[in-house]
Design an enzyme around this catalytic site. Structure first.
Site, mmCIF file in Angstrom:
data_model
loop_
_atom_site.group_PDB
_atom_site.id
_atom_site.type_symbol
_atom_site.label_atom_id
_atom_site.label_comp_id
_atom_site.label_asym_id
_atom_site.label_seq_id
_atom_site.Cartn_x
_atom_site.Cartn_y
_atom_site.Cartn_z
ATOM 1 N N HIS A 108 0.867 -1.172 0.000
ATOM 2 C CA HIS A 108 0.000 0.000 0.000
ATOM 3 C C HIS A 108 0.906 1.224 0.000
ATOM 4 C CE1 HIS A 108 -3.286 -2.660 1.966
ATOM 5 N NE2 HIS A 108 -3.440 -2.601 0.649
ATOM 6 N N GLU A 111 1.716 3.254 3.110
ATOM 7 C CA GLU A 111 2.240 2.522 4.267
ATOM 8 C C GLU A 111 3.737 2.330 4.030
ATOM 9 O OE1 GLU A 111 -0.284 -0.916 4.717
ATOM 10 O OE2 GLU A 111 -2.098 0.319 4.704
ATOM 11 N N HIS A 228 3.131 -3.813 6.355
ATOM 12 C CA HIS A 228 2.036 -2.856 6.216
ATOM 13 C C HIS A 228 2.092 -1.842 7.350
ATOM 14 C CE1 HIS A 228 -0.577 -4.776 3.039
ATOM 15 N NE2 HIS A 228 0.307 -5.750 3.273
ATOM 16 N N GLU A 328 2.075 -5.548 10.462
ATOM 17 C CA GLU A 328 1.639 -4.157 10.616
ATOM 18 C C GLU A 328 2.595 -3.526 11.623
ATOM 19 O OE1 GLU A 328 -1.002 -2.810 9.050
ATOM 20 O OE2 GLU A 328 -2.152 -4.537 8.330
#
Length: 495
Positions: A108, A111, A228, A328
């Site tokens: 993404h 990110e 991410h 993440e």
């Protein structure tokens, strides 16, 4: 193979006995003055554009010839190079049974922390090769494939947040690729699509997705992580529920687990426990309200968080031997560059120890009566529905948590092997494990009406490159009656 492996294990055992406390001894002093921008000879407090990232990767190959080389998996929509770097002691040719580890960042575009972490990690491995026994072991015995950005077009559209913003910007136009497609929803739906023909299944997908699919399917990757942002948690498969059983908008989510959940949890927890902000969820206040968490011990099953169809981590696990988790690593998706050194500090040990897990479990070769290596053979842990297939060189790897296991191997035109029992010992904290090595020798089978169908050779031929997840492949020679009875209870029927 056996002689080289024996020498490695002798070195490894000797080294382990003297370097048991990795965090306190091997890494001592590697991150002194970590709040400053300059570390390991590079500036951590800047992003740089895509061209500068490529220059930085190329400079590593110039500074460390023989240990680093670059390559490309393809181009973005706007024609930007999807450049990766390979790091290993013998970077031009992978050693026999050397596991391949893949790290992917910036899927993404907004990110961005993973993009930087992967570059910092590449530099760190090379910079400290001669000063850290731990890093030397990893580089000598692992082939790293590091792709800092999968979505450079999105990255170029993203703007960083003010320093120490709380909460940070949650979503922007830069998340998607130039065609406004979310790349982590663009892979095949593992419950409704099958990869019988790679070219056919890639048709109609984004060029970045196509490039990744080809890269994933044509290399025998063993372990992978996809970076991410927007939360701080290590997420393991499955990402999605079976069609019709989805939970929508994070209402009453339920876990949906793979046959390798024990190992996946081990991988996720290994990453989390070396990252204090992730394990203790101490920065959750910066995350966008209502996005989930706090997460116990900093890990979660993907489907238990929210349902994602077409994710890259599910694609890796369903259709290849590679075990991938999604990391993440920042509440703030595109933090101010002055904050990047703190993210590196929090994630450096995690990345090092996570990638060392490519050496847990078992690995080996499958050969015929004459010692010839057999490609596309199937190796199975009894009681585990997920097969692994051998590489073109007859190699296999199976990441396993500590415990007792029984394995068998089979190949098209051969009888199933005798079962082999293995014991995977508990790992000493901070010390990478050395995979147990096994050799299966198969005898040619005499065709008969019953044995003609014991192996899904048409499936292997259709796959062409890699056999997909063998959830529908169960043979009388390969599965005992107890496992056959339990199979339907363990895995719901796929649609």
């Amino acid at each position: 193979v056996e002689m080289r492996t024996a020498l490695i294990l002798i070195f490894f055992d000797s080294w382990c006995s003297s370097e048991a406390n990795i965090e306190n001894r091997t890494f001592k002093g590697l991150f002194d003055n970590n709040t400053k921008c300059f570390n390991d000879g590079i500036n951590l407090c800047e992003y740089g554009d895509h061209d500068s990232l490529i220059r930085n990767l190329e400079k590593l190959t110039e500074d460390y010839p023989g240990f680093a080389r670059t390559g490309s998996i393809g181009k973005s929509v706007l024609g930007q190079d999807l450049r990766f770097i390979v790091i290993s002691k013998n970077v031009q040719e992978r050693d026999m049974l050397e596991p391949m580890v893949k790290l992917v960042g910036n899927m993404h575009g907004d990110e961005t922390v993973g993009r930087q972490l992967i570059y910092y990690f590449a530099n760190h491995l090379l910079f400290h090769y001669n000063t850290s026994n731990f890093i030397k072991f990893l580089v000598d015995n692992t082939e790293f494939h590091l792709l800092p950005t999968m979505n450079p077009d999105g990255f170029e559209m993203s703007n960083f947040s003010p320093q120490n913003a709380s909460p940070c910007t949650h979503r922007s136009r830069a998340r998607k690729n130039f065609n406004r497609v979310d790349l982590n929803r663009n892979f095949p739906n593992v419950w409704s699509e099958n990869v019988n023909n790679l070219q056919l299944i890639m048709k109609g997908r984004q060029v970045e997705t196509q490039a990744m699919m080809k890269w994933i399917m044509t290399n025998p990757f063993v372990l992978s992580a996809n970076f991410h942002g927007g939360a701080v948690v290590a997420n393991y498969p499955w990402d999605s529920q079976i069609q019709g059983q989805e939970t929508v908008n994070r209402v009453a989510p339920r876990p949906f687990l793979t046959a390798d959940t024990k190992s996946f949890k081990d991988l996720a927890l290994t990453y989390s426990k070396y990252n204090p902000t992730m394990f203790h969820q101490s920065t959750a206040n910066r995350c966008f309200p209502g996005f989930g968490g706090p997460f116990k011990n900093g890990i979660t099953n993907g489907a238990a968080w929210y349902d994602v169809k077409g994710s890259m981590q599910d694609f890796n696990y369903k259709f290849t031997n590679c075990m991938e988790i999604t990391l993440e690593v920042s509440c703030c998706k595109h933090p101010h560059p002055q904050e990047l050194p703190e993210f590196w500090k929090n994630n450096m040990y995690s990345i090092l120890h996570f990638t060392s897990m490519a050496h847990m479990g078992i690995k080996g070769v499958v050969v015929d009566e004459n010692g010839g290596r057999i490609s596309n053979a199937l190796v199975k842990v009894i009681g585990n529905a997920k097969f692994v297939t051998t590489s073109k060189r007859g190699e296999f790897w199976k990441l396993l948590s500590p415990g007792n296991y029984t394995l068998r191997a089979i190949a098209d035109g051969y009888n199933a092997s005798d079962p082999i029992s293995v014991y995977i010992p508990e790992r000493r904290d901070g010390v990478p494990s050395a995979a147990d090595i096994k050799r299966f020798q198969l005898k040619s089978a005499t065709p008969s009406p019953r044995s003609a169908n014991f192996l899904p050779s048409p499936l292997l031929k259709l796959c062409g490159i890699q056999c997909p997840s063998q959830t529908t492949v169960v043979t009388d020679q390969f599965v005992d009656s107890t496992e056959r009875t339990a199979k339907n209870k363990e895995e719901p029927k796929k649609t």
